[in-house]
Motif scaffolding. Sequence first.
Motif, PDB file in Angstrom:
ATOM      1  N   UNK A  73      -6.313  -2.189  -8.020  1.00 19.69           N
ATOM      2  CA  UNK A  73      -6.683  -1.049  -8.864  1.00 19.69           C
ATOM      3  C   UNK A  73      -5.666   0.084  -8.674  1.00 19.69           C
ATOM      4  N   UNK A  74      -4.457  -0.155  -9.160  1.00 20.01           N
ATOM      5  CA  UNK A  74      -3.361   0.794  -8.975  1.00 20.01           C
ATOM      6  C   UNK A  74      -3.661   2.123  -9.657  1.00 20.01           C
ATOM      7  N   UNK A 113       0.837  -1.205   0.000  1.00 23.83           N
ATOM      8  CA  UNK A 113       0.000   0.000   0.000  1.00 23.83           C
ATOM      9  C   UNK A 113       0.870   1.253   0.000  1.00 23.83           C
ATOM     10  N   UNK A 114       1.943   1.246   0.772  1.00 22.38           N
ATOM     11  CA  UNK A 114       2.841   2.396   0.756  1.00 22.38           C
ATOM     12  C   UNK A 114       3.458   2.574  -0.623  1.00 22.38           C
ATOM     13  N   UNK A 115       3.794   1.481  -1.280  1.00 19.91           N
ATOM     14  CA  UNK A 115       4.395   1.571  -2.608  1.00 19.91           C
ATOM     15  C   UNK A 115       3.472   2.264  -3.601  1.00 19.91           C
ATOM     16  N   UNK A 120      -6.184   1.532   1.339  1.00 20.01           N
ATOM     17  CA  UNK A 120      -5.651   0.743   0.232  1.00 20.01           C
ATOM     18  C   UNK A 120      -5.486  -0.715   0.643  1.00 20.01           C
ATOM     19  N   UNK A 121      -5.030  -0.952   1.858  1.00 20.18           N
ATOM     20  CA  UNK A 121      -4.893  -2.326   2.346  1.00 20.18           C
ATOM     21  C   UNK A 121      -6.242  -3.037   2.372  1.00 20.18           C
ATOM     22  N   UNK A 122      -7.268  -2.319   2.763  1.00 15.76           N
ATOM     23  CA  UNK A 122      -8.616  -2.905   2.795  1.00 15.76           C
ATOM     24  C   UNK A 122      -8.997  -3.420   1.411  1.00 15.76           C
ATOM     25  N   UNK A 123      -8.727  -2.618   0.393  1.00 14.16           N
ATOM     26  CA  UNK A 123      -8.987  -3.037  -0.988  1.00 14.16           C
ATOM     27  C   UNK A 123      -8.131  -4.236  -1.368  1.00 14.16           C
TER      28      UNK A 123
END
Length: 306
Positions: free
Chosen positions: A113-114, A54-56, A221-224
Motif C-alpha cells: 500500500x505505497x 521500506x526505506x525506498x 512498513x516492513x511489518x506490512x
Amino acid sequence: MTVLRTTDAPAHSATPTKAVPIVPREHLDFGLEDGDIPRHWFGGDPFKTRFFDAMSTLFPEGERFFITCVRDFRDQVTDPEHLQAIKDFTRQEAQHSMVHSAFNQRLADQGIKVDRILANQRHFLFDVTRQRLSRQQTLAITAASEHLTAIMAQGWFERGDLFRDADPRVRAMYVWHAVEEVEHKGVAYDVMQQVARVGYLRRVLALLQVSINFPMFVFQIMRHMLKVDGFSRTQRLKLWTKGLWWLYGPGGMMADIIRPYLAWYKPGFHPWDSGMLPSYTVWADTLKRTGDVIAASDALTAPPQR
C-alpha cells in the motif's frame, strides 16, 4: 565548492574544508522497468529486501521535506558558492525522489500500500512536523537525517561483500543514492549552523528524534510488507529474529555506523570530518568511463583480485 564549517565567525562567513563537488546526475538507466527483478531481490532474503524497500517508500516525501526545510533559509544565504551547493543539493534530492518513486511503483504492483504509506509520511512531515515545530528545528531534523543517511552510505557501501548478492539493478540505485548523499552531506548542516544559527542542544535533540522515528517507520512498513508477502506469524517471527541480528548483532549493519553516529554529538562536529567514501573515485571514474551506472556499482562489489 566551498564548504562552510562551524566556527565562531559571523553568519554567512565561510572557512573552506576538503569536500568533493556535488554532481547532479540525471537520466541514469537502472533498468528498474525490467520485469525479471526478483520480488526478494536481496539474495532471496525477505527481511533484507523489505528493509531497503521500506526505506525506498519513505524517500519521496522525505526528500521533498528536506528540500523545503533548506529552502526556508535560502534567501538568507549570500555566498554564491553556498547558493550553488544548495541548488545542486536540491537537484540531487529531486532525482532521488523521482527514481525511488519509479521503484516504489514495483512495490505497489506487488500489493504494497505505497499510496497509503506516502500519505501517512506526508501528513507526519508536512501537517504535523512543519506545523508544530520551528523552522530552525525542522532544518535541524533535516541535517540530522542527512547525517544518518550519509553515515549509512559510508558504513554500508564500503563493505563490498555486504551487497554482493543483491540484484545489480537495485544495488546500483542504492549505491548511486548513497554516493550522492555523501557528496551533499554538509549542505543542510552548513545552512543550519551558519545561517539558522541552530545551537548544540537543538542539534542533539534533532538526531535523537530522527533516531527514534526513522527505524520506527521502517519497521512498521516492513511489518506490512512481510504480511503482504504471505508469511505466517511464525515465519515472520523467524524472519525478524534473524533479520534484527543481521542489523544489530556483532558485525551487523549498524555496527559500522556507531562511531560516526556518535560523532554528531561532539561539539565542533562537521559532516566532512569523516571525509568521502574511499571507493568514491572507483565508482565515479567507472561511471564517467562507461556511462553505465550498473557497471559503476558492480566495480564496488567485485571480489578483490588475487
